[in-house]
Design an enzyme around this catalytic site. Structure first.
Site, PDB file in Angstrom:
ATOM      1  N   ASP A   1       0.864  -1.170   0.000  1.00 64.74           N
ATOM      2  CA  ASP A   1       0.000   0.000   0.000  1.00 64.74           C
ATOM      3  C   ASP A   1       0.913   1.235   0.000  1.00 64.74           C
ATOM      4  O   ASP A   1       2.136   1.124   0.118  1.00 64.74           O
ATOM      5  CB  ASP A   1      -0.974  -0.015   1.183  1.00 64.74           C
ATOM      6  CG  ASP A   1      -2.218   0.818   0.894  1.00 64.74           C
ATOM      7  OD1 ASP A   1      -2.163   1.694   0.014  1.00 64.74           O
ATOM      8  OD2 ASP A   1      -3.250   0.603   1.556  1.00 64.74           O
TER       9      ASP A   1
HETATM   10  C1  NOJ Z   1      -4.168   3.774   0.188  1.00 63.88           C
HETATM   11  C2  NOJ Z   1      -5.332   2.832   0.341  1.00 63.88           C
HETATM   12  O1  NOJ Z   1      -5.228   2.113   1.552  1.00 63.88           O
HETATM   13  C3  NOJ Z   1      -5.456   1.851  -0.809  1.00 63.88           C
HETATM   14  O2  NOJ Z   1      -6.642   1.118  -0.637  1.00 63.88           O
HETATM   15  C4  NOJ Z   1      -5.420   2.580  -2.122  1.00 63.88           C
HETATM   16  O3  NOJ Z   1      -5.622   1.677  -3.181  1.00 63.88           O
HETATM   17  C5  NOJ Z   1      -4.086   3.280  -2.244  1.00 63.88           C
HETATM   18  N1  NOJ Z   1      -3.955   4.251  -1.170  1.00 63.88           N
HETATM   19  C6  NOJ Z   1      -3.915   3.992  -3.586  1.00 63.88           C
HETATM   20  O4  NOJ Z   1      -4.740   5.086  -3.671  1.00 63.88           O
END
Ligand code: NOJ
Length: 738
Positions: free
Chosen positions: A264
């Site tokens: 993430d």
């Molecule tokens: C953080 C989030 O937790 C995740 O779900 C998301 O896909 C990414 N950022 C990218 O935006």
């Protein structure tokens, strides 16, 4: 398998050939996912792509820019490998569908698959070839803002719907020529963040991890999902981004996954913040050896992997495997032949067909929680005037919900607009906002609302939460209606006219304090672009409600976590042994004998159980029977039931099958969903439904973590909610282990 321009053995040969031609730096480049600049190509990014230092870009949806980024990768980098272009396409793109937990309330995999396919088409028109969806964390804590993005609390429901979404993104759209890769997230356990506070620690016993949190991921992997994203959270002391039990043992060795795993946003350097590593270099090392292939946003792989390989701390073989996992997906996507996007071949975002699908999904996602004396549906023949009150009646952006980077509020039709259109001149409509926002503390607007309600035959009140009150990093410690909404309901209730509450929210709210002050509650979640027409149709009976709760609604926040598939405990509560705080006499003796598991101020039952949802007719279930009384492990049993529409309107029902394994080597939930069917019945019509139950459907991970079906007697129920009472029993003979 998803789409596959090459036969698999040829594909592996092409991966090997590519790896042989790549330098370590170019391999590392494939593992770097960098943020786009939003509508232009900065020189630094151009050089990085041309130099082979970037494998994927996220958050760039300007088509000209995406095409230029791809051109640089294909024409200017040494090996010409196209980029993955990632985006959070969570519940639609320009056309917005209900938030995922709302989509889960449809219990309709076909509809969900179609929604994902249309979203994929709209996103692909902007050059996106990879979505960070579906989110399939098990959501059992409505305080957690990201429950909005989940497919609910149940492993079976979430698994079926996860597969539908993955197919919609990957396969369905492919037949139309434009599949995009899916990415299931967040692997794993994120939904169990302590106290429902985002990013918080999770402590999940491995047996629960395997029985509750992992099944949707397993189902998605079996369905051919291209990628997984790790969770931000710490799992039992090892953050998911560096957790080899998850990424290596379970995902690769046990499940045989051959796509790639992405971190993430910044979750690799955050390993140091967690306290697992001392610095970025060690974070890159821990993530890479645990099995993380690609790093999102941060640059620790780019900075440190080459040194770690040169120092032989990370083997060349490991680096090859990481790069191969990414290349394999790029080849399966056929990117080399379709890196350039021609928007002319796509439907226009907001195409009427897309809006129509969003409307149907919004209709089926709304859950009728309460309908006293059949106050709904409203009738244009019986009403001369209608008051429409509330801060969410006419908010084109708020009805879209969280995670709508690309959602177009211009496409939104609000409930107020739709009611005006539906009622035309036939019913006088009085609209008063009442509160500036759902979280306002001012009661200034109440007087006008009271006047409108007094002067109308009935009222529809649009309350709940704006989109910003749920989603990532937007958690609540108290999940009642925010601001002075409860006071507004009390004032309008006191007038004594029919009062219908429509809730738009990103989570289950604790509604106990208002449930007796309204005549009906229609829970619409954040329904998306077509909220208005969907809700208007439901209120006036053009459509019958058919949503069912994918998550339990607590009475009060303090009951959380509360979910239907709980364990029995050694002292289960029953209506007879629960005492309310107001019933305890002064000076009462404190003894534990006869005590049971409940709260003095909330009892032990939820306000609305998992699977609950009313409609404008009554469904009756009768004559449940099994095809055999005894089956052997490895066999299938049929469980049949008759369902009758005993009311006066045609409607859809979601029949749900639950089982219980009352005696097992580890304690099992009191009920578990194992099947469901959505049916449509005319008034008076009876249909026999048949559910197939394979003994493997009853398997679980035991003390040794192995999955097995244990013989013995099982209970089975079928009905319209998790409290279905029509049941029977069957037996499984012969023990077996897989
Ligand atoms: C953080 C989030 O937790 C995740 O779900 C998301 O896909 C990414 N950022 C990218 O935006």
């Amino acid at each position: 398998m998803i789409w596959d321009p090459d036969p698999e053995d040829l594909l592996e040969e092409r991966v090997r050939e590519l790896l042989e031609r790549m330098t370590p730096e170019e391999k590392i480049g494939q593992l770097c996912l960098v943020n786009g600049a939003g509508g232009h190509v900065p020189d630094s990014l151009r050089w990085d792509i041309a130099g082979g230092h970037v494998g994927a870009v996220l958050n760039e949806v300007d088509l000209g820019t995406v095409n230029e980024l791809q051109r640089v990768a294909v024409e200017e980098s040494r090996l010409g490998i196209p980029l993955l272009i990632g985006r959070d396409v969570i519940h639609g793109f320009k056309t917005v569908f209900p938030i995922p937990v709302g989509q889960a309330a449809t219990w309709n995999p076909d509809l969900i698959e179609r929604g994902a396919r249309l979203a994929a088409l709209e996103a692909a028109a902007a050059g996106v070839n990879w979505t960070f969806a579906p989110m399939i964390d098990i959501g059992r804590d409505p305080r957690w803002g990201r429950i909005a993005e989940t497919l609910g609390e149940d492993p079976h429901l979430a698994s079926v719907l996860a597969v539908a979404m993955v197919r919609g993104f990957q396969e369905g759209a492919l037949s139309e020529g434009h599949g995009i890769a899916a990415c299931v997230k967040h692997f794993a356990g994120y939904g169990a963040s302590e106290s429902g506070r985002d990013y918080n620690t999770t402590d999940i016993p491995e047996i629960e991890l395997r029985n509750v949190h992992l099944p949707p991921f397993r189902a998605a992997v079996d369905a051919g999902v291209a990628s997984l994203m790790t969770s931000f959270s710490d799992l039992n002391g090892v953050p998911a981004t560096a957790n080899a039990l998850l990424l290596e043992q379970i995902l690769r060795e046990e499940w045989g996954f051959d796509g790639f795993v992405v971190s993430d946003w910044d979750s690799v350097p955050q390993l140091a913040v967690h306290g697992l590593t001392a610095d970025d270099r060690e974070s890159a090392y821990e993530a890479a050896i645990a099995g993380l292939d690609m790093e999102m946003a941060s640059g620790t792989y780019r900075e440190h992997l080459a040194t770690l390989v040169a120092e032989e701390r990370i083997s060349p073989h490991r680096l090859d495997a990481m790069a191969a996992n990414v290349l394999r997906i790029k080849l399966r996507l056929g990117l080399s032949d379709r890196w350039h996007t021609d928007p002319g071949v796509f439907p226009v975002p907001g195409d009427p067909e897309h809006l129509d699908a969003a409307r149907t999904t919004a209709v089926q996602s709304a859950v009728l929680l309460v309908n006293r004396d059949g106050v709904l549906p409203l009738s244009t023949h019986e009403l001369e005037s209608l008051a429409v009150i509330g801060p969410l009646a006419d908010e084109p952006a708020e009805q879209l919900g969280t995670w709508v980077f690309d959602g177009d509020p211009q496409l939104s039709v609000t409930p107020l607009q739709a009611l005006r259109e539906l009622l035309g001149g036939s019913v006088e409509l009085r609209y008063v906002r009442g509160m500036e926002m759902t979280r306002s503390w001012s009661t200034e607007g109440f007087a006008e609302a009271v006047d409108a309600v007094r002067g109308s035959d009935a009222t529809v009140l649009f309350l709940g939460e704006e989109a910003i009150l749920s989603g990532e990093a937007h958690c609540r410690a108290d999940i009642r209606l925010p601001g002075v909404q409860e006071e507004l309901i009390a004032e309008l209730h006191a007038i004594g006219k029919p009062l219908v509450l429509v809730v738009m929210a990103g989570r289950p709210l604790a509604l106990e304090s208002v449930v007796d002050q309204v005549d009906a509650i229609l829970y619409a979640w954040h329904p998306g672009s077509m909220a208005g027409p969907a809700i208007a149709d439901l209120l006036f009976g053009e459509q019958s409600p058919s949503g069912k709760l994918p998550v339990t609604f607590p009475r009060v926040t303090g009951q959380i976590p509360i979910y239907y598939a709980h364990k029995n405990t050694g002292k289960p509560a029953t209506p007879e042994n629960v005492v309310h705080i107001d019933e305890i006499p002064r000076g009462a003796d404190h003894h534990s004998a006869g005590g049971s598991s409940f709260h003095l101020d909330a009892g032990h039952t939820p306000l609305f159980p998992f699977g609950h949802g009313l409609t404008y007719t009554e469904f009756e279930y009768s004559d449940i029977r099994t095809s055999r009384e005894v089956v052997s492990v490895g066999e299938t049993l049929a469980v049949d039931v008759d369902v009758t529409n005993a009311g006066g309107r045609e409607a859809e029902e979601v029949a749900q099958l639950y089982v219980r394994d009352p005696v097992a080597s580890v304690t099992r939930p009191v009920r578990e969903l194992k099947g469901f069917q959505r049916i449509r019945l005319a008034p008076g019509e009876t249909r026999t439904l048949s559910f197939e139950l394979h003994t493997d459907d009853l398997a679980f991970h035991g003390r040794d973590m192995r999955r097995r079906t244990e013989p013995g007697r099982f209970h089975v129920w079928i009905g319209g909610s998790s409290q279905a009472h029509l049941g029977t029993e069957f037996e499984i003979s012969h023990p077996s282990e897989e």
